[in-house]
Write a protein that holds these residues in place. Structure first.
Motif, PDB file in Angstrom:
ATOM      1  N   HIS A 123       0.135  -1.104  -0.315  1.00 39.01           N
ATOM      2  CA  HIS A 123       0.000  -0.083  -0.144  1.00 39.01           C
ATOM      3  C   HIS A 123       0.993   1.651  -0.299  1.00 39.01           C
ATOM      4  N   PRO A 124       0.416   2.182  -0.547  1.00 43.84           N
ATOM      5  CA  PRO A 124       1.233   3.294  -0.550  1.00 43.84           C
ATOM      6  C   PRO A 124       1.247   3.998   0.882  1.00 43.84           C
ATOM      7  N   ALA A 125       0.460   4.046   1.534  1.00 42.07           N
ATOM      8  CA  ALA A 125      -0.033   4.616   2.825  1.00 42.07           C
ATOM      9  C   ALA A 125      -0.614   3.778   3.895  1.00 42.07           C
ATOM     10  N   PRO A 126       0.019   3.886   4.905  1.00 40.36           N
ATOM     11  CA  PRO A 126      -1.380   3.127   6.154  1.00 40.36           C
ATOM     12  C   PRO A 126      -2.863   3.947   6.081  1.00 40.36           C
ATOM     13  N   HIS A 127      -3.426   4.499   5.115  1.00 46.29           N
ATOM     14  CA  HIS A 127      -4.460   5.254   5.905  1.00 46.29           C
ATOM     15  C   HIS A 127      -5.389   3.897   4.822  1.00 46.29           C
ATOM     16  N   ARG A 128      -5.474   2.875   4.377  1.00 42.88           N
ATOM     17  CA  ARG A 128      -6.325   1.918   4.179  1.00 42.88           C
ATOM     18  C   ARG A 128      -6.290   0.878   5.601  1.00 42.88           C
ATOM     19  N   MET A 129      -5.718   0.846   6.176  1.00 40.01           N
ATOM     20  CA  MET A 129      -5.662   0.032   7.027  1.00 40.01           C
ATOM     21  C   MET A 129      -6.355   0.841   8.334  1.00 40.01           C
ATOM     22  N   GLN A 130      -5.918   2.291   8.650  1.00 37.65           N
ATOM     23  CA  GLN A 130      -6.025   2.666  10.003  1.00 37.65           C
ATOM     24  C   GLN A 130      -7.711   2.867   9.604  1.00 37.65           C
ATOM     25  N   HIS A 131      -8.074   3.011   8.554  1.00 38.78           N
ATOM     26  CA  HIS A 131      -9.743   2.558   7.621  1.00 38.78           C
ATOM     27  C   HIS A 131     -10.012   2.096   8.575  1.00 38.78           C
ATOM     28  N   LEU A 132     -10.077   1.068   7.718  1.00 42.71           N
ATOM     29  CA  LEU A 132     -10.294  -0.903   8.617  1.00 42.71           C
ATOM     30  C   LEU A 132     -11.258  -0.909   9.868  1.00 42.71           C
ATOM     31  N   LEU A 133      -9.824  -0.108  10.292  1.00 41.89           N
ATOM     32  CA  LEU A 133      -9.647  -0.227  12.409  1.00 41.89           C
ATOM     33  C   LEU A 133     -10.362   0.296  13.085  1.00 41.89           C
ATOM     34  N   LEU A 134     -10.596   1.685  12.144  1.00 46.91           N
ATOM     35  CA  LEU A 134     -11.838   2.632  12.788  1.00 46.91           C
ATOM     36  C   LEU A 134     -13.003   2.704  12.245  1.00 46.91           C
ATOM     37  N   ARG A 135     -13.160   2.771  11.425  1.00 46.75           N
ATOM     38  CA  ARG A 135     -13.865   3.543  10.397  1.00 46.75           C
ATOM     39  C   ARG A 135     -15.102   3.015   9.596  1.00 46.75           C
ATOM     40  N   ALA A 136     -14.159   2.061   8.895  1.00 46.00           N
ATOM     41  CA  ALA A 136     -14.840   0.808   8.700  1.00 46.00           C
ATOM     42  C   ALA A 136     -16.132   0.402   8.665  1.00 46.00           C
ATOM     43  N   ARG A 137     -17.446  -0.265   7.350  1.00 42.20           N
ATOM     44  CA  ARG A 137     -18.097  -0.443   8.203  1.00 42.20           C
ATOM     45  C   ARG A 137     -17.885  -1.818   8.193  1.00 42.20           C
ATOM     46  N   LEU A 138     -18.078  -2.356   9.469  1.00 44.13           N
ATOM     47  CA  LEU A 138     -18.033  -3.711   9.954  1.00 44.13           C
ATOM     48  C   LEU A 138     -18.957  -4.146  11.165  1.00 44.13           C
ATOM     49  N   ASP A 192      -0.917  -8.346  20.462  1.00 45.51           N
ATOM     50  CA  ASP A 192      -0.355  -7.741  21.158  1.00 45.51           C
ATOM     51  C   ASP A 192       0.362  -6.736  20.577  1.00 45.51           C
ATOM     52  N   GLU A 193       0.865  -5.983  18.767  1.00 51.31           N
ATOM     53  CA  GLU A 193       1.313  -5.439  18.826  1.00 51.31           C
ATOM     54  C   GLU A 193      -0.136  -4.438  18.643  1.00 51.31           C
ATOM     55  N   HIS A 194      -0.558  -4.441  18.359  1.00 53.86           N
ATOM     56  CA  HIS A 194      -1.868  -3.139  18.791  1.00 53.86           C
ATOM     57  C   HIS A 194      -1.221  -1.738  19.629  1.00 53.86           C
ATOM     58  N   GLN A 195      -0.929  -0.723  18.137  1.00 57.98           N
ATOM     59  CA  GLN A 195      -0.563   0.618  18.730  1.00 57.98           C
ATOM     60  C   GLN A 195      -2.191   0.974  17.838  1.00 57.98           C
ATOM     61  N   VAL A 196      -2.966   0.673  19.040  1.00 56.87           N
ATOM     62  CA  VAL A 196      -4.382   1.857  17.875  1.00 56.87           C
ATOM     63  C   VAL A 196      -4.381   2.151  20.248  1.00 56.87           C
ATOM     64  N   THR A 243      -8.392   3.916  20.159  1.00 57.54           N
ATOM     65  CA  THR A 243      -9.990   3.451  20.384  1.00 57.54           C
ATOM     66  C   THR A 243     -10.607   2.546  21.312  1.00 57.54           C
ATOM     67  N   TRP A 244     -11.708   1.597  21.788  1.00 63.06           N
ATOM     68  CA  TRP A 244     -12.878   0.964  21.970  1.00 63.06           C
ATOM     69  C   TRP A 244     -12.454   0.115  20.529  1.00 63.06           C
ATOM     70  N   THR A 245     -12.888   0.901  19.346  1.00 66.81           N
ATOM     71  CA  THR A 245     -13.301   0.297  18.184  1.00 66.81           C
ATOM     72  C   THR A 245     -12.565  -0.393  17.214  1.00 66.81           C
ATOM     73  N   SER A 246     -10.959   0.313  17.488  1.00 65.80           N
ATOM     74  CA  SER A 246      -9.827  -0.228  16.834  1.00 65.80           C
ATOM     75  C   SER A 246      -9.391  -1.157  17.589  1.00 65.80           C
ATOM     76  N   TRP A 247      -8.999  -0.886  18.927  1.00 71.31           N
ATOM     77  CA  TRP A 247      -8.367  -2.483  19.843  1.00 71.31           C
ATOM     78  C   TRP A 247      -9.504  -3.435  19.209  1.00 71.31           C
ATOM     79  N   HIS A 248     -10.557  -3.485  19.434  1.00 75.64           N
ATOM     80  CA  HIS A 248     -11.756  -4.772  19.813  1.00 75.64           C
ATOM     81  C   HIS A 248     -11.221  -5.699  17.802  1.00 75.64           C
ATOM     82  N   ARG A 249     -11.657  -4.260  17.074  1.00 73.37           N
ATOM     83  CA  ARG A 249     -11.148  -5.045  15.847  1.00 73.37           C
ATOM     84  C   ARG A 249      -9.232  -5.334  15.213  1.00 73.37           C
ATOM     85  N   TRP A 250      -8.641  -4.685  15.722  1.00 72.93           N
ATOM     86  CA  TRP A 250      -7.711  -5.585  15.371  1.00 72.93           C
ATOM     87  C   TRP A 250      -7.020  -6.794  16.692  1.00 72.93           C
ATOM     88  N   SER A 251      -7.357  -6.827  17.449  1.00 70.93           N
ATOM     89  CA  SER A 251      -8.221  -7.645  18.405  1.00 70.93           C
ATOM     90  C   SER A 251      -8.282  -9.425  17.668  1.00 70.93           C
TER      91      SER A 251
END
Length: 415
Positions: free
Chosen positions: A47-62, A322-326, A328-336
């Motif tokens: 990926h050219p930047a981390p934005h897609r993965m950050q979007h997945l963990l925080l804002r994407a419809r999941l 255990d390597e999540h660098q997030v 918020t509640w949503t991003s922690w749960h999605r990463w885990s």
């Protein structure tokens, strides 16, 4: 991997772009990167930047709840429902600062002392064929639940109230029993000493073998007696040598004693004692079953508890649990959750390989570590697949020789 993405991931992500990002994230989690976060995973995935993965963990419809349900179904489908033991335990991640969701001065078992950390409760699903993490809950201390501004800043849902770790464990066990109604439950002292959790299991006629403290007391005709004092009073013939299961260096033999507590129409209760054969170290368990069971069955359940420790080690070491660098509640749960999905894939491959290639002479069974190594080597190596597979066979043959040597040495010492 196609089965995993089609049955677990894709149905719960609304957009094809998000599904593609989830596939890339899970594949990157299984690589041997030194650090795993959105930047390093995105770079590895091209990926050219981390934005897609950050979007997945925080804002994407999941649909996280549906994804968790699909993960449980995937694990049950591959590990089966025969001889299930659910093991509850917690793990902590030391953190700096106070803004990351759940961070507080508390005791994480991994550090062995009070630290500024997150603590999460996990449930492992174990059978004789394998084990995986099937559910998780982030623990929020009262310092969090009594601070609405802090909860809002971390994105914690409004309906979230304070719950003890044993209450979180009970929630997960309740859900898991829908998949395996005849499962047993095992846990360490933090859960075994809680009378409400034990009462819940007894009410649902769910057998358990739960660790307790040496200072816990058992009623006797002469009054309450501490477990460690009771162990000293037992005659030699009360102790029986039994294995708690196979280990890397042989069977894990201990001396075990069983004391009847009580029995009625609701079930049977015991106290189980374990003594190290070389160290003399004692451990104690409260046990319950809706019907009488032999000592060997209780020992087998007690021996299964260590599988959750192996699940933590592999989930963290192989899938970046255990390597999540997030924050918020949503991003922690999605990463885990996605890390648990990645680890479940390795477990499923291991179980499938064991079923289809049983008893290959001279080779130890494929382990999750070796599967992850093979996946990465076959995809990245410029030496060709024959070279990669030859090295895998060499490692497994060497490991099998070492394993058999340990078992022969143990047999000679026991004879």
């Amino acid at each position: 991997m196609n089965e995993l993405t089609a049955s677990v991931i894709d149905p719960h992500l609304a957009r094809p772009e998000t599904r593609s990002t989830a596939h890339d994230l899970i594949a990157a989690l299984l690589t041997p990167l030194t650090r795993k976060n959105c930047w390093t995973l995105a770079e590895h995935a091209g990926h050219p930047a981390p934005h897609r993965m950050q979007h997945l963990l925080l804002r994407a419809r999941l649909d996280e709840r549906a994804l968790a349900t699909a993960l449980r179904s995937y694990i049950v489908r591959h590990l089966g429902t025969n001889d299930v033991v659910l093991v509850v335990d917690e793990t902590g991640d030391v953190k700096k600062g106070t803004s990351t969701v759940g961070v507080a001065r508390q005791y994480p078992g991994t550090a062995g002392r009070i630290e500024n950390c997150q603590v999460a409760v996990y449930l492992a699903y174990t059978t004789p064929t394998g084990h995986a993490l099937i559910d998780h809950r982030l623990y929020l201390a009262r310092a969090w639940t009594q601070d609405p501004a802090r909860l809002a800043a971390a994105g914690v849902p409004d309906q979230r109230k304070f719950a003890t770790k044993t209450e979180l464990a009970q929630q997960m066990i309740h859900t898991a029993l829908e998949h395996a109604r005849s499962a047993w439950v095992a846990g360490d002292e933090a859960y075994g000493r809680n009378p409400h959790l034990r009462a819940y299991l007894e009410e649902h006629r769910t057998g358990y073998v739960m660790a307790i403290a040496a200072t816990d007391r058992l009623p006797t005709p002469r009054g309450p007696v501490a477990m460690k004092e009771l162990a000293v009073l037992l005659p030699d013939e009360a102790w029986h040598k039994l294995s708690a299961g196979p280990g890397a260096k042989g069977e894990r033999y201990y001396d075990w004693a069983l004391i009847d507590d009580r029995a009625d129409e609701a079930g049977v209760w015991w106290v189980l004692m374990r003594c190290g054969r070389s160290t003399g170290e004692l451990a104690f368990y409260r046990c319950y079953a809706p019907a009488p069971v032999p000592l060997a069955r209780l020992v087998a359940v007690a021996g299964r508890r260590w599988r959750v420790e192996e699940s933590f080690a592999q989930g963290k070491g192989l899938a970046g649990l255990d390597e999540h660098q997030v924050r918020t509640w949503t991003s922690w749960h999605r990463w885990s959750l996605l890390a648990m999905v990645a680890y479940a894939f390795l477990v499923a491959v291991r179980v499938r390989e064991a079923r289809h290639h049983r008893g290959r002479d001279g080779l130890v069974a494929l382990a999750c570590n070796e599967i992850a190594r093979l996946l990465n080597a076959l995809l990245a190596s410029g030496s060709g697949s024959e070279h990669v597979l030859a090295w895998s066979v060499f490692r497994r043959a060497h490991q099998e020789q070492a394993r058999m040597c340990h078992y022969r040495r143990q047999a000679a010492q026991e004879s």
